[in-house]
Scaffold this motif. Structure first.
Motif, PDB file in Angstrom:
ATOM      1  N   GLY A  83       0.828  -1.215   0.000  1.00 20.84           N
ATOM      2  CA  GLY A  83       0.000   0.000   0.000  1.00 20.84           C
ATOM      3  C   GLY A  83       0.855   1.254   0.000  1.00 20.84           C
ATOM      4  N   LEU A  84       1.892   1.242   0.842  1.00 23.29           N
ATOM      5  CA  LEU A  84       2.794   2.407   0.914  1.00 23.29           C
ATOM      6  C   LEU A  84       3.529   2.601  -0.413  1.00 23.29           C
ATOM      7  CD1 LEU A  84       4.400   1.941   4.476  1.00 23.29           C
ATOM      8  CD2 LEU A  84       2.718   3.668   3.809  1.00 23.29           C
ATOM      9  N   SER A 138       1.307   4.079  -3.084  1.00 26.01           N
ATOM     10  CA  SER A 138       1.140   5.513  -2.859  1.00 26.01           C
ATOM     11  C   SER A 138       2.389   6.274  -3.336  1.00 26.01           C
ATOM     12  CB  SER A 138       0.887   5.737  -1.361  1.00 26.01           C
ATOM     13  OG  SER A 138       0.971   7.084  -1.044  1.00 26.01           O
ATOM     14  N   GLN A 139       3.561   5.759  -2.980  1.00 22.85           N
ATOM     15  CA  GLN A 139       4.825   6.418  -3.363  1.00 22.85           C
ATOM     16  C   GLN A 139       5.008   6.403  -4.886  1.00 22.85           C
ATOM     17  OE1 GLN A 139       8.497   5.785  -0.839  1.00 22.85           O
ATOM     18  NE2 GLN A 139       9.240   4.891  -2.736  1.00 22.85           N
ATOM     19  N   GLU A 151       3.143   9.132  -6.392  1.00 24.91           N
ATOM     20  CA  GLU A 151       3.836  10.425  -6.204  1.00 24.91           C
ATOM     21  C   GLU A 151       4.889  10.628  -7.289  1.00 24.91           C
ATOM     22  OE1 GLU A 151       5.489  10.140  -2.234  1.00 24.91           O
ATOM     23  OE2 GLU A 151       3.562   9.435  -1.482  1.00 24.91           O
TER      24      GLU A 151
END
Lengths: 158, 98
Positions: A51-52, A55-56, A59
């Motif tokens: 999940g992290l 998200s990254q 970005e």
């Protein structure tokens, strides 16, 4: 809140953007701050890290698009309202990665207090530090605009 | 239907109430993230006032860590995840005072 328009001198910024290209690619594959969950549950840990990373990755895609072909021709980029949080986060990830790579030999205290002497740096460090400062400025600009934008919205509602 | 003649297992009811463990969400210092950024993240995630967010940010900066939230494990995990999503060095620690 209005979109944020950024205009930069291409001659100064292009070497910095070239420098961070491999960083953007590596940050699409690897977390800049490892997920830290005190749990023995491997399944949860995988979900957590995936999940992290997702998200990254988003970005990095946003930064690539913001400083893509159009910016490299005109020196102008426009950040939409719904991109602001993502850009602010991306600036943090890029700066953390620069700290781990080009700037790894600079003491924490010098970086924290902004006491880096450019003449003491080699060319890779100088470009890395330039990129580090560029993304600090971009982040501060976005935070300021966001907070003032919120105020403007409140004023408009009254 | 045939009635079972197997004896039911003996059951006991614990009538004492045990409070759930408390967990601290701790943010650790890093030399990279800007003070304005850390303050903004605390405001966004925890809905802190500017004053409270700056107080915790200064604790992180000067003491190396700040306990930004204490409560149940599930919610604490959510906060740690959100802080890590903003690239802050956040950890979960059991509240020893509990």
């Amino acid at each position: 809140m209005k979109p944020i328009e950024i205009r930069l001198d291409l001659n100064s910024v292009k070497p910095l953007l070239d420098h961070i290209e491999p960083i953007l690619d590596s940050l699409s594959d690897e977390l800049v701050v490892p997920g830290n969950l005190p749990d023995d549950d491997d399944l949860l840990e995988n979900f957590w890290e995936e999940g992290l990373l997702e998200s990254q990755r988003g970005e990095m895609d946003t930064i690539k698009a913001l400083f893509g072909e159009s910016f490299r021709e005109t020196g102008r980029a426009v950040m939409d309202i719904d991109q602001v949080d993502t850009v602010i986060k991306a600036c943090s990830a890029i700066r953390l990665k620069l700290r781990e790579t080009s700037l790894q030999d600079i003491p924490d205290s010098d970086l924290e207090q902004g006491q880096v002497e450019l003449e003491d740096l080699d060319s890779d460090q100088r470009i890395g530090y330039g990129a580090y400062m560029l993304f600090a400025s971009l982040q501060e600009l976005a935070i300021t605009q966001m907070e003032h934008g919120d105020l403007d919205d409140q004023d408009g509602a009254n | 239907m045939v009635a079972s003649e197997v004896a039911l297992p003996e059951t006991r009811t614990d009538e004492s109430t045990q409070l759930a463990d408390l967990w601290n969400v701790v943010v650790l210092n890093d030399p990279v993230n800007l003070m304005s950024y850390v303050t903004m993240v605390f405001k966004k995630i925890f809905g802190m006032s500017q004053e409270d967010a700056e107080k915790h940010m200064m604790e992180v900066h000067e003491l190396g860590r700040s306990v930004v939230w204490t409560g149940g494990r599930e919610k604490a995990e959510t906060y740690v995840y959100q802080l890590q999503e903003w690239h802050l060095n956040a950890i979960l620690q059991k509240n020893e005072a509990d």
